[in-house]
Design a protein around this motif. Structure first.
Motif: not given
Length: 373
Positions: A112-117, A133-137, A144-146, A148-154
């Motif tokens: 939900a946080v990922t979708l809202i961001a 990916l190349r531009r936003t990362l 910063l929006a990446w 939460p999901p990346l930390l959770y997945v890892m």
């Protein structure tokens, strides 16, 4: 094309798990495995550019397929984590369900946080997923929006890796778990790169290379998920060849055993059913061989049996059945070693014991064929 091969393999693995769950009682582990594999297949499909453009057009939001890929990856991590923790846990079922519910709620909150961001951030021009990916990362605010999901997945997949390595072994399921864990390790590595990229500290690898690593990870995960089914199929085919001669002989002697049974469904179930028919027919044949010999039938122990190896025990049973083919059936009953010989040794399961007898009988059949020639 490669993307659809990966998505197809993951879809096939998901379909097999759904079929298995429909045949057997639905379990928390099966549901989690279906969620993990289906979500990872969705990640692969969403990176196909025509489908990406179609979704963006239908939902009227540029690059929306990318955030859907993030949500699918979160669901994959949640399903994998629930699957491995539930399968390896020794707690009560109610406690396991509560822990799984908490894990799903955490994943839902991160999604939900990922979708809202994503929907609160300014829209980007329409572009391919790799270019997005190349531009936003590398862009501070968008990157910063990446996190939460990346930390959770890892975190979730690191737990899966730890449990997978701990429970991998040389058994059929253990080997599959090891291959599955290798794929999860690759996903963790790809996620680590994206996380470093979001923090602005990567220059040793490009986004394309990380995406390729993620694709390889999906392929390995699909292979690990399909490996048990493939090994089960080939193993069941081999076992059917082994038991066929004994099954045909027992069917000729006791054609009424198994009336009304329909040998359909998964191949493993058919093999198990045929072994059950052999077991019932052997019991009937032993009862016929004993006849009115009450003393022999009630004998609790056989001194010779205690000194006999399992292979020799199986060979004696097979030789008794083999000698009683055709018109020699009554004459062969005098060679019946006794009812205790039909019981499997302590180190054998019912299935392994029937397979051992069938293997010895098949060897005798081959020897007889060679002698005739």
């Amino acid at each position: 094309m490669i993307i659809w091969v990966i998505a197809g393999l993951l879809g096939l693995a998901t379909g097999l798990r759904i079929g298995w769950a429909l045949v057997n009682k639905q379990s928390l582990v099966s549901a989690a495995m279906i969620l993990a594999l289906g979500s990872l297949g969705l990640v692969a499909a969403l990176n196909w550019q025509p489908l990406t453009l179609l979704l963006d057009t239908m939902l009227r939001w540029n690059n929306v397929s990318t955030v859907l890929s993030q949500v699918a990856l979160i669901a994959c991590a949640a399903g994998s984590c629930v699957m491995i923790t539930s399968a390896s846990s020794s707690r009560k079922p109610a406690t396991i369900r509560r822990i799984a519910t908490i894990q799903y709620l955490i994943a839902a909150a991160i999604a939900a946080v990922t979708l809202i961001a994503f929907f609160l951030s300014p829209q980007q021009p329409e572009m391919a997923p790799e270019e997005y990916l190349r531009r936003t990362l590398g862009d501070g605010g968008s990157a910063l929006a990446w996190l939460p999901p990346l930390l959770y997945v890892m975190f979730a997949l690191s737990l899966v890796v730890w449990a997978g390595v701990r429970h991998s072994n040389r058994t059929r399921r253990g080997r599959a778990l090891f291959v599955f864990t290798v794929g999860i390790v690759l996903i963790v590595l790809a996620s680590a790169f994206f996380l470093l990229r979001a923090a602005g500290s990567t220059g040793f690898i490009g986004v394309g290379s990380a995406a390729t690593l993620l694709g390889c990870a999906m392929l390995v995960v699909a292979s690990g998920s399909l490996l048990p089914s493939i090994e089960d199929w080939f193993g069941a085919r081999r076992e059917m060849r082994v038991i066929r001669p004994l099954l045909e002989e027992m069917h000729d002697r006791h054609p009424n055993v198994g009336i009304g049974v329909r040998p359909r469904g998964p191949l493993l179930f058919r093999v198990a059913e045929q072994m059950s028919l052999i077991s019932d027919a052997l019991y009937l044949e032993a009862t016929r061989a004993l006849g009115a010999d009450v003393e022999r039938a009630s004998r609790a122990q056989d001194p010779e049996l205690a000194k006999t190896s399992p292979n020799e025990q199986a060979r004696r049973i097979a030789a008794w059945i083999h000698a009683g083919r055709g018109g020699d059936r009554d004459a062969a009953n005098v060679n019946f070693p006794g009812p205790n010989w039909l019981r499997q040794p302590a180190s054998f399961s019912d299935r392994e014991w029937i397979l051992a007898i069938a293997s010895q009988y098949r060897a005798l059949e081959k020897s007889a064929d060679v002698a005739v020639v």
